[in-house]
Motif scaffolding. Structure first.
Motif, PDB file in Angstrom:
ATOM      1  N   GLN A  42       0.817  -1.208   0.000  1.00  0.00           N
ATOM      2  CA  GLN A  42       0.000   0.000   0.000  1.00  0.00           C
ATOM      3  C   GLN A  42       0.855   1.266   0.000  1.00  0.00           C
ATOM      4  OE1 GLN A  42      -3.011  -0.793  -1.121  1.00  0.00           O
ATOM      5  NE2 GLN A  42      -3.998   0.501   0.382  1.00  0.00           N
ATOM      6  N   ARG A  43       2.063   1.177   0.534  1.00  0.00           N
ATOM      7  CA  ARG A  43       2.947   2.344   0.492  1.00  0.00           C
ATOM      8  C   ARG A  43       3.354   2.673  -0.940  1.00  0.00           C
ATOM      9  NH1 ARG A  43       7.927   2.149   4.340  1.00  0.00           N
ATOM     10  NH2 ARG A  43       7.447  -0.005   4.768  1.00  0.00           N
ATOM     11  N   GLU A  44       3.576   1.640  -1.736  1.00  0.00           N
ATOM     12  CA  GLU A  44       4.035   1.835  -3.110  1.00  0.00           C
ATOM     13  C   GLU A  44       2.877   2.028  -4.092  1.00  0.00           C
ATOM     14  OE1 GLU A  44       7.027   2.515  -5.664  1.00  0.00           O
ATOM     15  OE2 GLU A  44       7.317   2.015  -3.559  1.00  0.00           O
ATOM     16  N   LYS A  46      -1.157   2.541  -4.139  1.00  0.00           N
ATOM     17  CA  LYS A  46      -2.396   2.787  -3.395  1.00  0.00           C
ATOM     18  C   LYS A  46      -3.548   2.062  -4.095  1.00  0.00           C
ATOM     19  CE  LYS A  46      -0.770   5.609  -0.364  1.00  0.00           C
ATOM     20  NZ  LYS A  46      -0.458   5.144   0.926  1.00  0.00           N
TER      21      LYS A  46
END
Length: 105
Positions: A42-44, A46
């Motif tokens: 999810q950081r990379e 979305k």
């Protein structure tokens, strides 16, 4: 990190629960791995995820499992009808997702 969770879980659970302890330890380690994949991913990238749909699916799977366990001594027809009704209930709860998927084609 996940392997360490599995090893520690095995160390404590196998002496008490034998094979079931090993399975529980592996399940917990796998759950942590999936959770880490999700959070780091999810950081990379979305991705919008409907947690309501995930909860509905988990409730559906839990109901199916309990019905399979409870109705083991009953007739096959009764089990099939009850599982079919739960499946219809699941389809009703996820009708928005189904309609959205069908509209794409």
């Amino acid at each position: 990190f996940v392997a360490l969770i599995n090893i520690i879980g095995n160390y404590f659970l196998i002496p008490v629960y034998s094979m079931t302890g090993a399975a529980i330890s592996s399940l917990a380690a796998s759950f942590v791995m999936v959770l880490l994949y999700f959070l780091l991913g999810q950081r990379e990238y979305k991705v919008v995820i409907s947690f309501q749909k995930i909860v509905i699916f988990l409730i559906f799977c839990t109901l199916m499992t309990f019905c399979a366990l409870i109705f083991t001594d009953t007739s096959l027809l009764f089990r099939m009808i009850s599982l079919f009704l739960i499946f219809i209930f699941y389809l009703y709860l996820s009708k928005d997702l189904i309609l959205k998927l069908l509209s794409r084609t």
